[in-house]
Motif scaffolding. Sequence first.
Motif, PDB file in Angstrom:
ATOM      1  N   ASP A 118       0.751   4.465  10.382  1.00 51.22           N
ATOM      2  CA  ASP A 118       1.614   5.004   9.326  1.00 51.22           C
ATOM      3  C   ASP A 118       2.616   3.926   8.890  1.00 51.22           C
ATOM      4  O   ASP A 118       3.227   4.271   7.683  1.00 51.22           O
ATOM      5  CB  ASP A 118       2.594   5.892   9.684  1.00 51.22           C
ATOM      6  N   THR A 119       2.743   2.672   9.293  1.00 47.69           N
ATOM      7  CA  THR A 119       3.223   1.640   8.952  1.00 47.69           C
ATOM      8  C   THR A 119       3.046   1.125   7.700  1.00 47.69           C
ATOM      9  O   THR A 119       2.027   0.918   7.209  1.00 47.69           O
ATOM     10  CB  THR A 119       3.487   0.385  10.100  1.00 47.69           C
ATOM     11  N   ALA A 120       4.131   1.135   6.490  1.00 46.86           N
ATOM     12  CA  ALA A 120       3.828   0.694   5.311  1.00 46.86           C
ATOM     13  C   ALA A 120       4.992   0.898   4.421  1.00 46.86           C
ATOM     14  O   ALA A 120       6.016   1.439   4.797  1.00 46.86           O
ATOM     15  CB  ALA A 120       2.696   1.798   4.575  1.00 46.86           C
ATOM     16  N   VAL A 121       4.806   0.136   3.172  1.00 45.49           N
ATOM     17  CA  VAL A 121       6.126   0.657   2.150  1.00 45.49           C
ATOM     18  C   VAL A 121       5.507   1.903   1.356  1.00 45.49           C
ATOM     19  O   VAL A 121       4.476   1.919   0.996  1.00 45.49           O
ATOM     20  CB  VAL A 121       5.872  -0.751   1.158  1.00 45.49           C
ATOM     21  N   TYR A 122       6.469   2.921   1.449  1.00 50.35           N
ATOM     22  CA  TYR A 122       6.266   4.015   1.001  1.00 50.35           C
ATOM     23  C   TYR A 122       6.968   4.119  -0.454  1.00 50.35           C
ATOM     24  O   TYR A 122       8.248   3.632  -0.540  1.00 50.35           O
ATOM     25  CB  TYR A 122       6.799   5.294   1.823  1.00 50.35           C
ATOM     26  N   TYR A 123       6.190   4.694  -1.460  1.00 49.68           N
ATOM     27  CA  TYR A 123       6.660   4.452  -2.847  1.00 49.68           C
ATOM     28  C   TYR A 123       6.676   5.902  -3.498  1.00 49.68           C
ATOM     29  O   TYR A 123       5.873   6.642  -3.079  1.00 49.68           O
ATOM     30  CB  TYR A 123       5.504   3.735  -3.810  1.00 49.68           C
ATOM     31  N   CYS A 124       7.825   6.281  -4.085  1.00 44.63           N
ATOM     32  CA  CYS A 124       7.947   7.535  -4.614  1.00 44.63           C
ATOM     33  C   CYS A 124       7.291   7.263  -6.221  1.00 44.63           C
ATOM     34  O   CYS A 124       7.476   6.274  -6.677  1.00 44.63           O
ATOM     35  CB  CYS A 124       9.316   7.950  -4.712  1.00 44.63           C
ATOM     36  N   ALA A 125       6.580   8.347  -6.825  1.00 48.07           N
ATOM     37  CA  ALA A 125       6.012   8.218  -8.079  1.00 48.07           C
ATOM     38  C   ALA A 125       6.169   9.412  -8.793  1.00 48.07           C
ATOM     39  O   ALA A 125       6.309  10.467  -8.112  1.00 48.07           O
ATOM     40  CB  ALA A 125       4.491   7.765  -7.914  1.00 48.07           C
ATOM     41  N   ALA A 126       6.393   9.539 -10.143  1.00 44.38           N
ATOM     42  CA  ALA A 126       6.517  10.625 -10.802  1.00 44.38           C
ATOM     43  C   ALA A 126       5.319  10.592 -11.929  1.00 44.38           C
ATOM     44  O   ALA A 126       5.196   9.509 -12.455  1.00 44.38           O
ATOM     45  CB  ALA A 126       7.725  10.790 -11.601  1.00 44.38           C
ATOM     46  N   ASP A 127       4.725  11.645 -12.173  1.00 44.03           N
ATOM     47  CA  ASP A 127       3.652  11.730 -13.258  1.00 44.03           C
ATOM     48  C   ASP A 127       4.242  12.501 -14.330  1.00 44.03           C
ATOM     49  O   ASP A 127       4.507  13.824 -14.095  1.00 44.03           O
ATOM     50  CB  ASP A 127       2.408  12.403 -12.838  1.00 44.03           C
ATOM     51  N   ALA A 128       4.810  11.929 -15.321  1.00 41.46           N
ATOM     52  CA  ALA A 128       5.649  12.454 -16.237  1.00 41.46           C
ATOM     53  C   ALA A 128       4.723  12.432 -17.684  1.00 41.46           C
ATOM     54  O   ALA A 128       3.856  11.264 -17.806  1.00 41.46           O
ATOM     55  CB  ALA A 128       6.895  11.690 -16.457  1.00 41.46           C
ATOM     56  N   THR A 129       5.135  13.197 -18.874  1.00 39.74           N
ATOM     57  CA  THR A 129       4.666  13.066 -19.973  1.00 39.74           C
ATOM     58  C   THR A 129       5.147  11.882 -20.654  1.00 39.74           C
ATOM     59  O   THR A 129       6.109  11.513 -20.647  1.00 39.74           O
ATOM     60  CB  THR A 129       5.139  14.306 -20.859  1.00 39.74           C
ATOM     61  N   GLY A 130       4.166  11.022 -20.892  1.00 38.14           N
ATOM     62  CA  GLY A 130       4.430   9.833 -21.602  1.00 38.14           C
ATOM     63  C   GLY A 130       4.125   8.613 -20.768  1.00 38.14           C
ATOM     64  O   GLY A 130       4.296   7.655 -20.912  1.00 38.14           O
ATOM     65  N   LYS A 155      -3.956  -3.844   2.421  1.00 38.92           N
ATOM     66  CA  LYS A 155      -4.346  -2.509   2.199  1.00 38.92           C
ATOM     67  C   LYS A 155      -4.171  -2.100   0.574  1.00 38.92           C
ATOM     68  O   LYS A 155      -2.969  -2.591   0.024  1.00 38.92           O
ATOM     69  CB  LYS A 155      -4.384  -1.626   2.837  1.00 38.92           C
ATOM     70  N   GLN A 156      -4.940  -1.141   0.133  1.00 39.06           N
ATOM     71  CA  GLN A 156      -4.811  -0.752  -1.411  1.00 39.06           C
ATOM     72  C   GLN A 156      -3.449   0.146  -1.101  1.00 39.06           C
ATOM     73  O   GLN A 156      -3.463   1.052  -0.068  1.00 39.06           O
ATOM     74  CB  GLN A 156      -5.927  -0.155  -1.956  1.00 39.06           C
ATOM     75  N   ARG A 157      -2.961   0.380  -2.248  1.00 42.57           N
ATOM     76  CA  ARG A 157      -1.959   1.566  -2.166  1.00 42.57           C
ATOM     77  C   ARG A 157      -2.723   2.977  -2.167  1.00 42.57           C
ATOM     78  O   ARG A 157      -3.752   3.177  -3.018  1.00 42.57           O
ATOM     79  CB  ARG A 157      -1.192   1.694  -3.426  1.00 42.57           C
TER      80      ARG A 157
END
Length: 115
Positions: free
Chosen positions: A89-101, A43-45
Motif C-alpha cells: 500500500d506504500t505510495a503517494v496518495y492523491y485526492c481528486a475531484a470530478d467537477a463540472t468543467g 508504477k502508474q497512478r
Amino acid sequence: QVQLVESGGGLVQAGGSLRLSCAASGSIFSINAMGWYRQAPGKQRELVAAITSGGSTNYADSVKGRFTISRDNAKNTVYLQMNSLKPEDTAVYYCAADATGGDYWGQGTQVTVSS
C-alpha cells in the motif's frame, strides 16, 4: 476552480491504520464525485476508492474490505480510512475531484507501510 488539500499520511507498520483527509474549497457545488488515487514508485497512478455526490462508492479490488471512503458534506471533506495496511500500500496518495468543467487534484500525501 476547486482546491483540494490532503492530510494524514505517514509511516505505519504493516497491519496498522491511517486516515487520510481531503478538504475541498472553491466551487464545491460543481463536484460530481471525489476519489483517492495512489502512485507507487515506477508504477502508474491507480484508483483506490471513489464516492459520488449521492454517496455511492467503489473500490479497487486490492483494498476492498480494508479501506473505507466517506464524506462529511458539512466540512466539505472526504476521508479514506485505511486498515490492515500492507507494504504494497506504500505510495503517494492523491485526492481528486470530478467537477463540472474539469478534474482537480491535490498535492499528494505519502503513505509508507513498513514490514
